[in-house]
Design a protein around this motif. Structure first.
Motif, PDB file in Angstrom:
ATOM      1  N   GLN A  22     -14.503  42.031   5.235  1.00 39.18           N
ATOM      2  CA  GLN A  22     -14.850  43.530   5.145  1.00 39.18           C
ATOM      3  C   GLN A  22     -13.915  44.341   4.562  1.00 39.18           C
ATOM      4  N   PHE A  23     -12.535  43.900   4.524  1.00 37.26           N
ATOM      5  CA  PHE A  23     -11.318  44.673   3.880  1.00 37.26           C
ATOM      6  C   PHE A  23     -11.784  45.282   2.477  1.00 37.26           C
ATOM      7  N   ALA A  24     -12.332  44.515   1.647  1.00 36.13           N
ATOM      8  CA  ALA A  24     -12.508  45.215   0.354  1.00 36.13           C
ATOM      9  C   ALA A  24     -13.642  45.992   0.286  1.00 36.13           C
ATOM     10  N   SER A  25     -14.684  45.701   1.019  1.00 29.91           N
ATOM     11  CA  SER A  25     -16.116  46.386   0.889  1.00 29.91           C
ATOM     12  C   SER A  25     -15.885  47.765   1.618  1.00 29.91           C
ATOM     13  N   SER A  26     -15.100  47.644   2.555  1.00 27.36           N
ATOM     14  CA  SER A  26     -14.749  49.130   3.438  1.00 27.36           C
ATOM     15  C   SER A  26     -13.707  49.881   2.782  1.00 27.36           C
ATOM     16  N   GLY A  27     -12.975  49.346   1.587  1.00 28.84           N
ATOM     17  CA  GLY A  27     -12.111  50.043   1.102  1.00 28.84           C
ATOM     18  C   GLY A  27     -10.510  50.040   1.883  1.00 28.84           C
ATOM     19  N   LEU A  28     -10.540  49.310   2.710  1.00 27.64           N
ATOM     20  CA  LEU A  28      -9.312  49.211   3.640  1.00 27.64           C
ATOM     21  C   LEU A  28      -8.133  48.639   2.928  1.00 27.64           C
ATOM     22  N   SER A  29      -8.479  47.743   2.260  1.00 18.37           N
ATOM     23  CA  SER A  29      -7.334  46.861   1.574  1.00 18.37           C
ATOM     24  C   SER A  29      -7.982  46.183   0.438  1.00 18.37           C
ATOM     25  N   VAL A  30      -7.288  45.620  -0.433  1.00 18.54           N
ATOM     26  CA  VAL A  30      -7.683  44.992  -1.761  1.00 18.54           C
ATOM     27  C   VAL A  30      -6.784  43.688  -1.781  1.00 18.54           C
ATOM     28  N   GLY A  31      -7.662  42.762  -2.645  1.00 24.05           N
ATOM     29  CA  GLY A  31      -6.882  41.509  -2.571  1.00 24.05           C
ATOM     30  C   GLY A  31      -6.336  40.788  -1.360  1.00 24.05           C
ATOM     31  N   LYS A  32      -4.997  40.318  -1.252  1.00 23.18           N
ATOM     32  CA  LYS A  32      -4.679  39.815   0.000  1.00 23.18           C
ATOM     33  C   LYS A  32      -3.882  40.540   1.079  1.00 23.18           C
ATOM     34  N   SER A  33      -3.940  41.838   0.630  1.00 17.82           N
ATOM     35  CA  SER A  33      -3.077  42.791   1.547  1.00 17.82           C
ATOM     36  C   SER A  33      -3.758  42.833   2.832  1.00 17.82           C
ATOM     37  N   GLY A  34      -2.960  43.457   3.746  1.00 16.75           N
ATOM     38  CA  GLY A  34      -3.691  43.748   5.267  1.00 16.75           C
ATOM     39  C   GLY A  34      -3.674  42.387   6.159  1.00 16.75           C
ATOM     40  N   ASN A  35      -3.877  42.598   7.245  1.00 14.55           N
ATOM     41  CA  ASN A  35      -3.893  41.519   8.244  1.00 14.55           C
ATOM     42  C   ASN A  35      -4.497  42.046   9.672  1.00 14.55           C
ATOM     43  N   ILE A  36      -5.025  41.055  10.292  1.00 20.28           N
ATOM     44  CA  ILE A  36      -5.952  41.395  11.432  1.00 20.28           C
ATOM     45  C   ILE A  36      -5.495  40.358  12.482  1.00 20.28           C
ATOM     46  N   SER A  37      -5.428  40.743  13.962  1.00 16.95           N
ATOM     47  CA  SER A  37      -5.221  39.775  15.061  1.00 16.95           C
ATOM     48  C   SER A  37      -6.071  40.180  15.936  1.00 16.95           C
ATOM     49  N   VAL A  38      -6.252  39.198  16.860  1.00 16.27           N
ATOM     50  CA  VAL A  38      -7.021  39.406  18.132  1.00 16.27           C
ATOM     51  C   VAL A  38      -6.478  38.853  19.437  1.00 16.27           C
ATOM     52  N   ARG A  39      -6.356  39.497  20.497  1.00 16.49           N
ATOM     53  CA  ARG A  39      -5.795  38.565  21.764  1.00 16.49           C
ATOM     54  C   ARG A  39      -6.668  37.755  22.283  1.00 16.49           C
ATOM     55  N   CYS A  40      -6.152  36.434  22.330  1.00 10.56           N
ATOM     56  CA  CYS A  40      -6.863  35.283  23.030  1.00 10.56           C
ATOM     57  C   CYS A  40      -5.962  34.895  24.595  1.00 10.56           C
ATOM     58  N   ALA A  41      -6.930  33.800  25.109  1.00 11.52           N
ATOM     59  CA  ALA A  41      -6.333  33.446  26.288  1.00 11.52           C
ATOM     60  C   ALA A  41      -4.960  32.740  25.948  1.00 11.52           C
ATOM     61  N   GLN A  42      -4.398  32.251  24.842  1.00 13.96           N
ATOM     62  CA  GLN A  42      -3.338  31.427  24.633  1.00 13.96           C
ATOM     63  C   GLN A  42      -2.210  32.304  24.233  1.00 13.96           C
ATOM     64  N   GLY A  43      -2.585  33.647  23.649  1.00 14.42           N
ATOM     65  CA  GLY A  43      -1.506  34.358  22.841  1.00 14.42           C
ATOM     66  C   GLY A  43      -2.473  35.402  21.846  1.00 14.42           C
ATOM     67  N   PHE A  44      -2.501  34.998  20.786  1.00 11.96           N
ATOM     68  CA  PHE A  44      -3.057  36.013  19.666  1.00 11.96           C
ATOM     69  C   PHE A  44      -3.283  35.127  18.435  1.00 11.96           C
ATOM     70  N   LEU A  45      -4.692  35.497  18.021  1.00 13.40           N
ATOM     71  CA  LEU A  45      -5.032  34.855  16.621  1.00 13.40           C
ATOM     72  C   LEU A  45      -4.597  35.969  15.480  1.00 13.40           C
TER      73      LEU A  45
END
Length: 220
Positions: A22-45
């Motif tokens: 959704q990065f590109a369609s939302s206007g938040l980032s284009v191409g390969k820029s930006g990054n996302i993470s989420v906490r999980c039981a082992q650490g984070f993804l």
């Protein structure tokens, strides 16, 4: 021994991919820029470095342990910005997801070394009377991580000087939606600046908004 069976966190991996797409369609980032993470039981993804988001599969999402070390047998290298993701999860036990992006208006303000002050009451959506600006540091460094942690100690979002923005949340939906709201505010503030000096709400006025937000709506 850490259990790194991908099936244990497959839904979270898919959430990361869905939001990255959704990065590109939302206007938040284009191409390969930006990054996302989420906490999980082992650490984070976290999203991998240098990959087209449209090509991501669940095993491309990188599992990092709480100290930032890759879990065994990862197929990809983590985003170069893993330092501040790791540092923020360590410093902010109340958050479970991070969105970093380079949207046009947030980045324009960040490159002008401007924060977003209390020009509009919705600035309080980030948890205070401004959306702060973290000082510049080279991407992917511990220095940038320290600046981001300081800027976000009492906020849910900040700008990064000459770089972009970060938004935090209880989950990926809330972090992503906050990032979109911050970019909307940044666009409005850029328009206000074209008209001259922005008129700002007082601390008392913003404190009233923050108090109202504590029990307003269904923010998740």
């Amino acid at each position: 021994m850490t259990n790194t069976n991908m099936n244990d966190d497959l839904p979270l991996r898919q959430q990361v991919i869905d939001h990255a797409l959704q990065f590109a369609s939302s206007g938040l980032s284009v191409g390969k820029s930006g990054n996302i993470s989420v906490r999980c039981a082992q650490g984070f993804l976290i999203t991998p470095t240098g990959m087209d988001y449209s090509a991501l599969t669940p095993d491309d999402i990188v599992l990092l342990l709480p100290d930032g070390e890759p879990a065994p047998d990862q197929a990809r290298q983590a985003s170069s910005e893993w330092h501040f993701h790791c540092g923020l999860y360590q410093a902010r036990t109340d958050i479970n997801a991070i969105v970093h992006a380079h949207p046009t208006y947030c980045t324009a303000l960040a490159c002008s070394e401007k924060n977003i002050p209390a020009f509009h009451y919705m600035v309080a959506v980030a948890g205070g009377n401004d959306i702060p600006l973290a000082p510049y540091a080279l991407f992917g460094t511990e220095e940038l991580s320290r600046h981001a942690i300081n800027a976000l100690s009492e906020r849910q979002a900040c700008l990064l000087a000459h770089h972009g923005m970060i938004a935090l949340g209880n989950n990926l939906n809330s972090a992503f939606n906050l990032a979109i709201e911050i970019e909307s505010l940044a666009k409005q503030y850029c328009e206000v600046l074209k008209l001259g000096n922005a008129k700002l709400l007082s601390k008392q006025q913003m404190d009233e908004v923050i108090a109202r937000f504590a029990n307003y709506g269904q923010r998740t």
